[in-house]
Scaffold this motif. Structure first.
Motif, PDB file in Angstrom:
ATOM      1  N   ASN A  36      31.092  36.229  45.366  1.00 47.31           N
ATOM      2  CA  ASN A  36      32.034  36.928  44.497  1.00 47.31           C
ATOM      3  C   ASN A  36      32.996  37.701  45.405  1.00 47.31           C
ATOM      4  O   ASN A  36      32.582  38.640  46.076  1.00 47.31           O
ATOM      5  N   CYS A  39      33.306  41.638  45.572  1.00 53.22           N
ATOM      6  CA  CYS A  39      32.300  42.550  46.138  1.00 53.22           C
ATOM      7  C   CYS A  39      31.601  41.978  47.362  1.00 53.22           C
ATOM      8  O   CYS A  39      30.920  42.692  48.078  1.00 53.22           O
ATOM      9  N   ASP A  41      29.183  39.829  47.251  1.00 49.36           N
ATOM     10  CA  ASP A  41      27.811  39.413  46.944  1.00 49.36           C
ATOM     11  C   ASP A  41      27.708  37.894  46.885  1.00 49.36           C
ATOM     12  O   ASP A  41      28.655  37.218  46.488  1.00 49.36           O
ATOM     13  N   CYS A  66      24.581  42.795  42.270  1.00 50.44           N
ATOM     14  CA  CYS A  66      24.306  43.848  41.299  1.00 50.44           C
ATOM     15  C   CYS A  66      23.298  43.369  40.257  1.00 50.44           C
ATOM     16  O   CYS A  66      22.984  42.183  40.181  1.00 50.44           O
ATOM     17  N   SER A  69      24.532  40.420  38.046  1.00 48.02           N
ATOM     18  CA  SER A  69      24.582  39.093  38.681  1.00 48.02           C
ATOM     19  C   SER A  69      23.178  38.523  38.867  1.00 48.02           C
ATOM     20  O   SER A  69      22.943  37.338  38.621  1.00 48.02           O
ATOM     21  N   ARG A 108      32.699  42.840  35.559  1.00 46.54           N
ATOM     22  CA  ARG A 108      31.282  42.521  35.324  1.00 46.54           C
ATOM     23  C   ARG A 108      31.107  41.064  34.875  1.00 46.54           C
ATOM     24  O   ARG A 108      30.071  40.458  35.127  1.00 46.54           O
ATOM     25  N   CYS A 111      30.623  38.970  37.788  1.00 45.59           N
ATOM     26  CA  CYS A 111      29.238  39.111  38.271  1.00 45.59           C
ATOM     27  C   CYS A 111      28.319  38.216  37.446  1.00 45.59           C
ATOM     28  O   CYS A 111      27.466  37.515  37.984  1.00 45.59           O
ATOM     29  N   LEU A 114      28.673  34.358  38.110  1.00 42.81           N
ATOM     30  CA  LEU A 114      28.592  33.914  39.509  1.00 42.81           C
ATOM     31  C   LEU A 114      27.585  32.762  39.655  1.00 42.81           C
ATOM     32  O   LEU A 114      27.915  31.698  40.179  1.00 42.81           O
TER      33      LEU A 114
HETATM   34 FE1  FES Z   1      28.729  42.018  43.264  1.00 41.05          FE
HETATM   35 FE2  FES Z   1      28.268  42.196  40.733  1.00 41.05          FE
HETATM   36  S1  FES Z   1      29.012  43.758  42.041  1.00 41.05           S
HETATM   37  S2  FES Z   1      28.079  40.435  41.947  1.00 41.05           S
END
Ligand code: FES
Length: 144
Positions: A36, A39, A41, A66, A69, A108, A111, A114
């Protein structure tokens, strides 16, 4: 917060704390990794097909992110097991969002989908299932 929303939140928390399908599958028939970009992630998805080579027998995932996710990817593993690659390729994100059940902000939302985006790319690579423009864009976005 309504009672229903509270219930959905508890289910999300449970998936986050006790993720289903957590861990790599080795060997796997299909795999993809995505990030993502908002962020950084990452989620990696692993898929194993049944004897017909089409039905998803098992799905695993690894990564960090998070609560939304991780919980959404955990829910995804339950949602897609037993379905064919083609069915999942055309699975609308709304089906997963329905499982999540609470309203999400646009950030969100990224997230939450993803894992689904990464799974669709894994199936596309392994089985040549279509990756509609909507998901192609997501795939670019996810820097897969
Ligand atoms: Fe990174 Fe949600 S803040 S996937």
């Amino acid at each position: 917060m309504s009672e229903l929303e509270q219930m959905y939140r508890e289910v999300i928390l449970d998936h986050y704390k006790n993720p289903r399908g957590h861990g790599a599958l080795d060997p796997a028939d299909a795999t993809a990794e995505g990030q993502n970009p908002l962020c950084g992630d990452e989620v990696t998805i692993f898929v194993r097909f049944g004897e017909d080579g089409e039905t998803i027998d098992d799905v695993g995932f690894e990564g960090r992110g998070c609560a939304i996710s991780q919980a959404a990817t955990s829910m995804l593993t339950e949602l897609v097991k037993g379905r064919t690659a083609s069915e999942v390729a055309s699975l609308p994100k709304e089906d997963l969002l329905e499982e999540i059940g609470i309203p999400l902000t646009p950030i969100r939302l990224k997230c939450a989908i993803l894992g689904l985006g990464v799974l669709k790319v894994a199936l596309h690579r392994a089985k040549g299932t279509p990756l509609p423009p909507e998901w192609q864009g997501l795939a670019d976005d996810l820097t897969i």
